[in-house]
Design a protein around this motif. Sequence first.
Motif, PDB file in Angstrom:
ATOM      1  N   ASN A 104      41.237  17.552   2.169  1.00  0.00           N
ATOM      2  CA  ASN A 104      40.396  16.861   3.152  1.00  0.00           C
ATOM      3  C   ASN A 104      40.071  17.730   4.366  1.00  0.00           C
ATOM      4  O   ASN A 104      39.546  17.237   5.351  1.00  0.00           O
ATOM      5  CB  ASN A 104      41.092  15.577   3.611  1.00  0.00           C
ATOM      6  N   ARG A 105      40.408  19.038   4.262  1.00  0.00           N
ATOM      7  CA  ARG A 105      40.148  19.994   5.345  1.00  0.00           C
ATOM      8  C   ARG A 105      40.752  19.534   6.673  1.00  0.00           C
ATOM      9  O   ARG A 105      40.106  19.542   7.720  1.00  0.00           O
ATOM     10  CB  ARG A 105      38.648  20.245   5.494  1.00  0.00           C
ATOM     11  N   ILE A 106      42.001  19.131   6.576  1.00  0.00           N
ATOM     12  CA  ILE A 106      42.772  18.704   7.745  1.00  0.00           C
ATOM     13  C   ILE A 106      43.740  19.835   8.099  1.00  0.00           C
ATOM     14  O   ILE A 106      44.389  20.397   7.199  1.00  0.00           O
ATOM     15  CB  ILE A 106      43.545  17.405   7.446  1.00  0.00           C
ATOM     16  N   PRO A 107      43.863  20.211   9.360  1.00  0.00           N
ATOM     17  CA  PRO A 107      44.768  21.312   9.731  1.00  0.00           C
ATOM     18  C   PRO A 107      46.193  21.077   9.264  1.00  0.00           C
ATOM     19  O   PRO A 107      46.714  19.956   9.337  1.00  0.00           O
ATOM     20  CB  PRO A 107      44.672  21.328  11.265  1.00  0.00           C
ATOM     21  N   ARG A 108      46.848  22.140   8.782  1.00  0.00           N
ATOM     22  CA  ARG A 108      48.215  22.033   8.266  1.00  0.00           C
ATOM     23  C   ARG A 108      49.196  21.514   9.323  1.00  0.00           C
ATOM     24  O   ARG A 108      50.171  20.827   8.998  1.00  0.00           O
ATOM     25  CB  ARG A 108      48.669  23.413   7.780  1.00  0.00           C
ATOM     26  N   ALA A 109      48.923  21.803  10.584  1.00  0.00           N
ATOM     27  CA  ALA A 109      49.821  21.348  11.652  1.00  0.00           C
ATOM     28  C   ALA A 109      49.909  19.824  11.702  1.00  0.00           C
ATOM     29  O   ALA A 109      50.908  19.269  12.173  1.00  0.00           O
ATOM     30  CB  ALA A 109      49.345  21.885  13.000  1.00  0.00           C
ATOM     31  N   ARG A 110      48.894  19.165  11.198  1.00  0.00           N
ATOM     32  CA  ARG A 110      48.882  17.702  11.220  1.00  0.00           C
ATOM     33  C   ARG A 110      49.985  17.131  10.325  1.00  0.00           C
ATOM     34  O   ARG A 110      50.496  16.035  10.583  1.00  0.00           O
ATOM     35  CB  ARG A 110      47.501  17.205  10.780  1.00  0.00           C
ATOM     36  N   VAL A 111      50.364  17.864   9.267  1.00  0.00           N
ATOM     37  CA  VAL A 111      51.437  17.403   8.382  1.00  0.00           C
ATOM     38  C   VAL A 111      52.732  17.221   9.156  1.00  0.00           C
ATOM     39  O   VAL A 111      53.398  16.183   9.050  1.00  0.00           O
ATOM     40  CB  VAL A 111      51.637  18.401   7.221  1.00  0.00           C
ATOM     41  N   ASP A 112      53.100  18.208   9.948  1.00  0.00           N
ATOM     42  CA  ASP A 112      54.333  18.108  10.729  1.00  0.00           C
ATOM     43  C   ASP A 112      54.247  16.981  11.755  1.00  0.00           C
ATOM     44  O   ASP A 112      55.247  16.296  12.016  1.00  0.00           O
ATOM     45  CB  ASP A 112      54.608  19.437  11.437  1.00  0.00           C
ATOM     46  N   GLU A 113      53.052  16.778  12.326  1.00  0.00           N
ATOM     47  CA  GLU A 113      52.887  15.728  13.332  1.00  0.00           C
ATOM     48  C   GLU A 113      53.139  14.348  12.750  1.00  0.00           C
ATOM     49  O   GLU A 113      53.856  13.536  13.346  1.00  0.00           O
ATOM     50  CB  GLU A 113      51.477  15.797  13.930  1.00  0.00           C
ATOM     51  N   VAL A 114      52.556  14.068  11.578  1.00  0.00           N
ATOM     52  CA  VAL A 114      52.707  12.717  11.024  1.00  0.00           C
ATOM     53  C   VAL A 114      54.111  12.507  10.453  1.00  0.00           C
ATOM     54  O   VAL A 114      54.645  11.388  10.505  1.00  0.00           O
ATOM     55  CB  VAL A 114      51.623  12.394   9.972  1.00  0.00           C
ATOM     56  N   LEU A 115      54.732  13.562   9.917  1.00  0.00           N
ATOM     57  CA  LEU A 115      56.112  13.414   9.457  1.00  0.00           C
ATOM     58  C   LEU A 115      57.033  13.073  10.621  1.00  0.00           C
ATOM     59  O   LEU A 115      57.944  12.245  10.490  1.00  0.00           O
ATOM     60  CB  LEU A 115      56.582  14.702   8.766  1.00  0.00           C
ATOM     61  N   GLU A 116      56.795  13.687  11.761  1.00  0.00           N
ATOM     62  CA  GLU A 116      57.570  13.366  12.955  1.00  0.00           C
ATOM     63  C   GLU A 116      57.291  11.934  13.396  1.00  0.00           C
ATOM     64  O   GLU A 116      58.210  11.183  13.751  1.00  0.00           O
ATOM     65  CB  GLU A 116      57.208  14.330  14.081  1.00  0.00           C
ATOM     66  N   GLU A 117      56.040  11.527  13.330  1.00  0.00           N
ATOM     67  CA  GLU A 117      55.658  10.191  13.795  1.00  0.00           C
ATOM     68  C   GLU A 117      56.300   9.088  12.969  1.00  0.00           C
ATOM     69  O   GLU A 117      56.684   8.048  13.512  1.00  0.00           O
ATOM     70  CB  GLU A 117      54.138  10.040  13.760  1.00  0.00           C
ATOM     71  N   VAL A 118      56.457   9.305  11.669  1.00  0.00           N
ATOM     72  CA  VAL A 118      57.010   8.260  10.814  1.00  0.00           C
ATOM     73  C   VAL A 118      58.523   8.399  10.618  1.00  0.00           C
ATOM     74  O   VAL A 118      59.133   7.625   9.877  1.00  0.00           O
ATOM     75  CB  VAL A 118      56.313   8.228   9.432  1.00  0.00           C
ATOM     76  N   PRO A 157      52.982  -2.957   3.333  1.00  0.00           N
ATOM     77  CA  PRO A 157      53.631  -1.761   3.886  1.00  0.00           C
ATOM     78  C   PRO A 157      55.086  -1.963   4.298  1.00  0.00           C
ATOM     79  O   PRO A 157      55.772  -0.987   4.599  1.00  0.00           O
ATOM     80  CB  PRO A 157      52.773  -1.455   5.113  1.00  0.00           C
ATOM     81  N   LEU A 158      55.557  -3.209   4.338  1.00  0.00           N
ATOM     82  CA  LEU A 158      56.913  -3.472   4.832  1.00  0.00           C
ATOM     83  C   LEU A 158      57.960  -3.519   3.730  1.00  0.00           C
ATOM     84  O   LEU A 158      59.157  -3.601   4.021  1.00  0.00           O
ATOM     85  CB  LEU A 158      56.927  -4.793   5.604  1.00  0.00           C
ATOM     86  N   ASN A 159      57.537  -3.454   2.471  1.00  0.00           N
ATOM     87  CA  ASN A 159      58.493  -3.516   1.362  1.00  0.00           C
ATOM     88  C   ASN A 159      59.507  -2.377   1.470  1.00  0.00           C
ATOM     89  O   ASN A 159      59.146  -1.206   1.588  1.00  0.00           O
ATOM     90  CB  ASN A 159      57.767  -3.410   0.022  1.00  0.00           C
ATOM     91  N   GLY A 160      60.785  -2.729   1.411  1.00  0.00           N
ATOM     92  CA  GLY A 160      61.830  -1.720   1.408  1.00  0.00           C
ATOM     93  C   GLY A 160      62.258  -1.217   2.766  1.00  0.00           C
ATOM     94  O   GLY A 160      63.205  -0.424   2.855  1.00  0.00           O
ATOM     95  N   LEU A 161      61.593  -1.645   3.828  1.00  0.00           N
ATOM     96  CA  LEU A 161      61.962  -1.178   5.166  1.00  0.00           C
ATOM     97  C   LEU A 161      63.110  -2.006   5.725  1.00  0.00           C
ATOM     98  O   LEU A 161      63.178  -3.219   5.524  1.00  0.00           O
ATOM     99  CB  LEU A 161      60.762  -1.267   6.109  1.00  0.00           C
ATOM    100  N   ASP A 162      64.017  -1.340   6.451  1.00  0.00           N
ATOM    101  CA  ASP A 162      65.100  -2.054   7.118  1.00  0.00           C
ATOM    102  C   ASP A 162      64.565  -2.679   8.405  1.00  0.00           C
ATOM    103  O   ASP A 162      63.407  -2.451   8.772  1.00  0.00           O
ATOM    104  CB  ASP A 162      66.272  -1.115   7.394  1.00  0.00           C
ATOM    105  N   PRO A 163      65.353  -3.509   9.091  1.00  0.00           N
ATOM    106  CA  PRO A 163      64.846  -4.176  10.302  1.00  0.00           C
ATOM    107  C   PRO A 163      64.300  -3.219  11.346  1.00  0.00           C
ATOM    108  O   PRO A 163      63.278  -3.506  11.980  1.00  0.00           O
ATOM    109  CB  PRO A 163      66.083  -4.929  10.822  1.00  0.00           C
ATOM    110  N   GLU A 164      64.939  -2.055  11.507  1.00  0.00           N
ATOM    111  CA  GLU A 164      64.416  -1.074  12.469  1.00  0.00           C
ATOM    112  C   GLU A 164      63.054  -0.569  12.019  1.00  0.00           C
ATOM    113  O   GLU A 164      62.141  -0.394  12.832  1.00  0.00           O
ATOM    114  CB  GLU A 164      65.406   0.093  12.600  1.00  0.00           C
ATOM    115  N   GLY A 165      62.904  -0.354  10.708  1.00  0.00           N
ATOM    116  CA  GLY A 165      61.631   0.110  10.179  1.00  0.00           C
ATOM    117  C   GLY A 165      60.539  -0.929  10.327  1.00  0.00           C
ATOM    118  O   GLY A 165      59.390  -0.597  10.649  1.00  0.00           O
ATOM    119  N   VAL A 166      60.882  -2.184  10.097  1.00  0.00           N
ATOM    120  CA  VAL A 166      59.904  -3.261  10.259  1.00  0.00           C
ATOM    121  C   VAL A 166      59.430  -3.333  11.708  1.00  0.00           C
ATOM    122  O   VAL A 166      58.231  -3.464  11.979  1.00  0.00           O
ATOM    123  CB  VAL A 166      60.519  -4.605   9.816  1.00  0.00           C
ATOM    124  N   GLN A 167      60.361  -3.239  12.635  1.00  0.00           N
ATOM    125  CA  GLN A 167      59.996  -3.267  14.054  1.00  0.00           C
ATOM    126  C   GLN A 167      59.116  -2.073  14.414  1.00  0.00           C
ATOM    127  O   GLN A 167      58.148  -2.210  15.168  1.00  0.00           O
ATOM    128  CB  GLN A 167      61.253  -3.286  14.911  1.00  0.00           C
TER     129      GLN A 167
END
Length: 311
Positions: A104-118, A157-167
Amino acid sequence: MERMIEVNLLTKRYGGTTAVRELTFAVRPGRVTGFLGPNGAGKSTTLRMVLGLDAPTSGTATVSGSPFRDRARGLRHVGALLDAGQVHGGRTAAAHLGALARSNRIPRARVDEVLEEVGLAGAARRRTGGFSLGMRQRLGIAAALLGDPPVLVFDEPLNGLDPEGVQWVRGLFRGLAAEGRTVFVSSHLMSEMEHTADHLVVIGRGELIAAESLAEFAARGTGAGAGVTVRTPQPAELTLALRAEGATVRPDSDRADAALAVTGLDAARIGALAHRHGVPLLELTPRSASLEAAFMELTSGSVEFPAGDAR
C-alpha cells in the motif's frame, strides 16, 4: 459524502436465499456507529460488500462516494478487521504488517508505530502462530490503523480481549471518532456497544430494523428496563399501593439489596403515592432504558434459531 459509508438498497442473494435485502443506511464521521443484529442477520455479508469482497446482487455500497474496490492502495482509505485469524502463522507480527505496508506504499516506520499503539511492540518479532486470540485481535487492529485511514470497519473486535483490552479498544474507538474519522463496529456484546457506540444500525434477517442514536433505539423498547428503582423499609405496603395504581413491581435483579424495580409510574408519582400512604422511601432512582433488553425485544422476530426451537 467525504469519509462516509453509504449503503443504498443493498441486496445479496445466494441461490434462493436472500442474505441482505434492500438495506439503506449511512455511517457518518465523528461518531462510533455500532452494527447490531442476531446471528445470521447479514452483518458480515454487508461488511464484505462494503469492502468489495463480495459483489452485491443489486444496490450499492460506497465509501466516500466510490466503491472501495475501485480505490488503489486501499489501506490509506479504509482500515478493516474482519477476521483476526486470517494471518499466516509462520510470519512475525512485524513481517505481516510490513508486507501490507509495502503493498500500500506506506512507510515502514508506520509498522513500528502501530505495533506500539496496540501494545504489541514487545511481540513484533514473534511468529503470529503462537499468538493468543487477544493478541491476534490487537494485530488485526494494528493492520486496520496502518494506513492512517479516515474510515475504519471492525467485525467483532472484542473477541478474546481481556478487560484491560476491552477498555483500551473502547477508548481507541472513541478517540478515532473524536478525530473526525468514521468508525463502524459490528459486535454482539450489547454492554460494550452501550458504553462505546453513539449511533446504531440494527438489522434482522437481512433487513433494516433501525438506524438511529443509541438512546433513541433503547427508548423504543417498551420493556427495555426503563423505570424506577425504589428502596423502602416497608416494601410490602408500597408494593400493594403501587400495584393498585397499575404499576408493575418486582425485585431489582441488578441489586444485592432489597430494592424494587417499578415500571408503569414515574418517580414523581411513586414519591407522591408513598407519601400519601405514609411509606418512607430510602431511594427513588429513575432507571435508563437497557440497550440489550430493547435489542432482544425489537429483534425477537428476526432470530434465526430461537432458544427452545426444536428444529
